[in-house]
Write a protein that holds these residues in place. Structure first.
Motif, mmCIF file in Angstrom:
data_model
loop_
_atom_site.group_PDB
_atom_site.id
_atom_site.type_symbol
_atom_site.label_atom_id
_atom_site.label_comp_id
_atom_site.label_asym_id
_atom_site.label_seq_id
_atom_site.Cartn_x
_atom_site.Cartn_y
_atom_site.Cartn_z
ATOM 1 N N SER A 16 -52.147 47.441 -21.666
ATOM 2 C CA SER A 16 -50.698 47.359 -21.499
ATOM 3 C C SER A 16 -50.154 48.553 -20.730
ATOM 4 O O SER A 16 -50.578 49.697 -20.943
ATOM 5 C CB SER A 16 -50.013 47.275 -22.857
ATOM 6 N N VAL A 17 -49.209 48.289 -19.843
ATOM 7 C CA VAL A 17 -48.445 49.327 -19.158
ATOM 8 C C VAL A 17 -46.975 48.932 -19.228
ATOM 9 O O VAL A 17 -46.642 47.747 -19.305
ATOM 10 C CB VAL A 17 -48.890 49.498 -17.689
ATOM 11 N N PRO A 18 -46.055 49.906 -19.225
ATOM 12 C CA PRO A 18 -44.650 49.578 -19.463
ATOM 13 C C PRO A 18 -43.948 48.897 -18.298
ATOM 14 O O PRO A 18 -42.916 48.247 -18.496
ATOM 15 C CB PRO A 18 -44.011 50.949 -19.746
ATOM 16 N N ASP A 19 -44.483 49.024 -17.070
ATOM 17 C CA ASP A 19 -43.817 48.423 -15.926
ATOM 18 C C ASP A 19 -44.868 47.872 -14.970
ATOM 19 O O ASP A 19 -46.036 48.292 -14.996
ATOM 20 C CB ASP A 19 -42.954 49.469 -15.206
ATOM 21 N N VAL A 20 -44.474 46.928 -14.153
ATOM 22 C CA VAL A 20 -45.380 46.378 -13.144
ATOM 23 C C VAL A 20 -45.702 47.490 -12.149
ATOM 24 O O VAL A 20 -44.792 48.048 -11.513
ATOM 25 C CB VAL A 20 -44.734 45.176 -12.429
ATOM 26 N N PRO A 21 -46.963 47.860 -11.965
ATOM 27 C CA PRO A 21 -47.312 48.991 -11.103
ATOM 28 C C PRO A 21 -47.214 48.632 -9.617
ATOM 29 O O PRO A 21 -47.387 47.478 -9.227
ATOM 30 C CB PRO A 21 -48.763 49.297 -11.496
ATOM 31 N N GLU A 22 -46.959 49.625 -8.809
ATOM 32 C CA GLU A 22 -46.975 49.445 -7.361
ATOM 33 C C GLU A 22 -48.337 49.847 -6.820
ATOM 34 O O GLU A 22 -49.029 50.689 -7.383
ATOM 35 C CB GLU A 22 -45.885 50.297 -6.709
ATOM 36 N N GLY A 23 -48.729 49.227 -5.719
ATOM 37 C CA GLY A 23 -49.999 49.578 -5.112
ATOM 38 C C GLY A 23 -50.770 48.361 -4.662
ATOM 39 O O GLY A 23 -50.202 47.286 -4.441
ATOM 40 N N GLU A 24 -52.091 48.519 -4.543
ATOM 41 C CA GLU A 24 -52.967 47.453 -4.052
ATOM 42 C C GLU A 24 -53.390 46.552 -5.210
ATOM 43 O O GLU A 24 -54.486 46.680 -5.757
ATOM 44 C CB GLU A 24 -54.181 48.062 -3.357
ATOM 45 N N TYR A 25 -52.475 45.680 -5.603
ATOM 46 C CA TYR A 25 -52.718 44.786 -6.730
ATOM 47 C C TYR A 25 -52.479 43.328 -6.330
ATOM 48 O O TYR A 25 -51.669 43.035 -5.438
ATOM 49 C CB TYR A 25 -51.784 45.112 -7.897
ATOM 50 N N LEU A 26 -53.174 42.451 -7.027
ATOM 51 C CA LEU A 26 -52.829 41.039 -7.021
ATOM 52 C C LEU A 26 -52.106 40.780 -8.335
ATOM 53 O O LEU A 26 -52.639 41.053 -9.414
ATOM 54 C CB LEU A 26 -54.085 40.169 -6.935
ATOM 55 N N TYR A 27 -50.880 40.275 -8.249
ATOM 56 C CA TYR A 27 -50.064 40.043 -9.439
ATOM 57 C C TYR A 27 -50.089 38.556 -9.779
ATOM 58 O O TYR A 27 -49.972 37.688 -8.907
ATOM 59 C CB TYR A 27 -48.624 40.476 -9.194
ATOM 60 N N GLU A 28 -50.215 38.273 -11.074
ATOM 61 C CA GLU A 28 -50.227 36.892 -11.547
ATOM 62 C C GLU A 28 -49.358 36.771 -12.792
ATOM 63 O O GLU A 28 -49.217 37.731 -13.559
ATOM 64 C CB GLU A 28 -51.649 36.446 -11.908
ATOM 65 N N PRO A 29 -48.770 35.588 -13.036
ATOM 66 C CA PRO A 29 -48.102 35.357 -14.320
ATOM 67 C C PRO A 29 -49.111 35.469 -15.461
ATOM 68 O O PRO A 29 -50.284 35.120 -15.293
ATOM 69 C CB PRO A 29 -47.567 33.926 -14.201
ATOM 70 N N LYS A 30 -48.671 35.967 -16.607
ATOM 71 C CA LYS A 30 -49.525 36.037 -17.790
ATOM 72 C C LYS A 30 -49.260 34.812 -18.658
ATOM 73 O O LYS A 30 -48.184 34.675 -19.234
ATOM 74 C CB LYS A 30 -49.269 37.321 -18.576
ATOM 75 N N TRP A 31 -50.250 33.944 -18.737
ATOM 76 C CA TRP A 31 -50.103 32.679 -19.444
ATOM 77 C C TRP A 31 -50.317 32.867 -20.937
ATOM 78 O O TRP A 31 -51.188 33.636 -21.356
ATOM 79 C CB TRP A 31 -51.088 31.660 -18.882
ATOM 80 N N ASP A 32 -49.539 32.176 -21.746
ATOM 81 C CA ASP A 32 -49.616 32.300 -23.198
ATOM 82 C C ASP A 32 -50.378 31.113 -23.761
ATOM 83 O O ASP A 32 -49.803 30.079 -24.094
ATOM 84 C CB ASP A 32 -48.205 32.368 -23.800
ATOM 85 N N GLY A 33 -51.687 31.256 -23.822
ATOM 86 C CA GLY A 33 -52.534 30.170 -24.318
ATOM 87 C C GLY A 33 -53.835 30.712 -24.851
ATOM 88 O O GLY A 33 -53.897 31.823 -25.379
ATOM 89 N N PHE A 34 -54.901 29.930 -24.719
ATOM 90 C CA PHE A 34 -56.238 30.354 -25.124
ATOM 91 C C PHE A 34 -57.018 30.774 -23.880
ATOM 92 O O PHE A 34 -57.246 29.956 -22.988
ATOM 93 C CB PHE A 34 -56.995 29.213 -25.809
ATOM 94 N N ARG A 35 -57.408 32.030 -23.831
ATOM 95 C CA ARG A 35 -58.238 32.502 -22.719
ATOM 96 C C ARG A 35 -59.587 31.787 -22.773
ATOM 97 O O ARG A 35 -60.245 31.747 -23.815
ATOM 98 C CB ARG A 35 -58.419 34.009 -22.840
#
Length: 353
Positions: A16-35
């Motif tokens: 966990s981090v408190p904010d969406v980080p900036e940089g070289e990232y691929l961002y995706e929605p976090k789904w609420d289900g069974f991994r």
């Protein structure tokens, strides 16, 4: 199965981090289900879980969908979700884990699941886990280019501003936050090398009991309640992040609130199975808690605590609340659902694309 990776494989995790980080990232929605990690070798399909136990038998409709929609031989990481109306429904998903074959088949028809793919670990004879995230994403997009519901490819972006917008908007469709994946990251099973950002809110709750810790006669978790519109104290969740020293101190602090002989408690009916079904009282057993001691020490509902939480699932906190402070300035009766922030509804179909 004859695949480069064979089950079980532990999924790669996020911290966990408190904010969406900036940089070289691929961002995706976090789904609420069974991994789930799905393995397909022709008609042979296995659905793994976060704890590496197979879930294949519980989702026969997904087995058929995997055979129809995924490549002939592949290993795909993703999330199993259930959609009710225009949002994710985790409670309905929980009901899908049932020992009776007849009920499994009935629920597969009544509350069918979907699979949201977000990583490709193997394709044909090729192990892709050593490739960077950016390349695995490109391979995943190509592999699922023709996929149709109930198999979906998760949305993704490299735009930090858009990811932060998703964090606010998609919660209204029942999603859980945003995951940030370093573009150069190889797949590392069981390691917390991704980042996740979720909402944190606070609520003032009534403490109406506690469960003992598994180690002995100290507090394991405080049972929390909020008053509903009918004036009843509804069990809303627990908070349990205490040191062992603090757990022992809480036994003494809460001792004056323990019920005397003959005193009534708002959750006195917790032993009634029908009551659990209706009101989610704190003594309820479930498929996930079978065999655990869920009895609790009832307390007079006179103390108020402030806890942090991420979001609600129905009338309860989706995850355990995090203790923040006691609130001696608050009257228990003032702790109602009206204090909770309600996310703006968002169309889940738009998230699924």
């Amino acid at each position: 199965m004859d695949l480069p990776l064979l089950p079980p494989v532990a999924p790669m995790l996020a911290k966990s981090v408190p904010d969406v980080p900036e940089g070289e990232y691929l961002y995706e929605p976090k789904w609420d289900g069974f991994r789930s990690i799905v393995f397909r070798d022709g008609d042979d399909v296995e659905i793994g879980s976060r704890n590496e136990r197979p879930m294949t038998r519980y989702f026969p409709e997904l087995v058929e969908a995997v055979r129809a929609q995924l490549p002939e031989r592949c290993v795909v990481d993703g999330e199993i979700v259930v959609v009710t109306g225009d949002r994710l429904d985790f409670e309905a998903l929980l009901q899908r884990i049932h020992p009776a074959e007849s009920r499994v088949r009935r629920l597969a028809a009544e509350t069918p699941a979907s699979f949201v793919a977000f990583d490709l670990l193997a394709l044909g004879d090729e192990d892709l886990t050593g490739l960077p995230m950016s390349e695995r994403r490109a391979r995943l997009e190509a592999a699922l280019a023709g996929a149709q519901a109930p198999v979906h490819l998760t949305r993704a972006t490299r735009d930090t501003a858009l990811a932060r917008q998703w964090l606010d908007q998609f919660e209204g469709a029942g999603l859980d936050g945003v995951v940030s994946k370093p573009l150069g990251l190889g797949y590392q099973p069981g390691k917390r090398v991704m980042l996740k950002t979720k909402h944190e809110r606070t609520a003032d709750c009534v403490v109406a009991g506690y469960r003992r810790h598994k180690s002995g006669d100290v507090v394991g978790s405080l049972l929390l309640g909020l008053y509903n519109e009918d004036g009843r104290l509804q069990h809303v969740g627990v908070t349990s992040s205490f040191t062992m020293k603090r757990r022992a101190e809480l036994v003494e602090e809460l001792a004056p609130l323990r019920l005397a002989e003959g005193e009534e408690h708002p959750w006195a009916e917790w032993a009634d199975a029908a009551a659990h079904e209706k009101d989610r009282l704190p003594g309820a057993q479930s498929r996930w808690s079978a065999g655990k001691d869920l009895s609790f020490v009832p307390l007079r509902p006179e103390r108020v605590v402030e806890v942090a939480y991420d979001h609600m699932e129905g009338t309860r906190f989706r995850h355990s609340g995090q203790f923040r402070r006691w609130r001696p300035d608050r009257e228990p009766e003032s702790c109602t659902y009206e204090q909770l922030e309600v996310p703006v509804r968002y169309d889940l179909a738009d998230v699924l694309g």
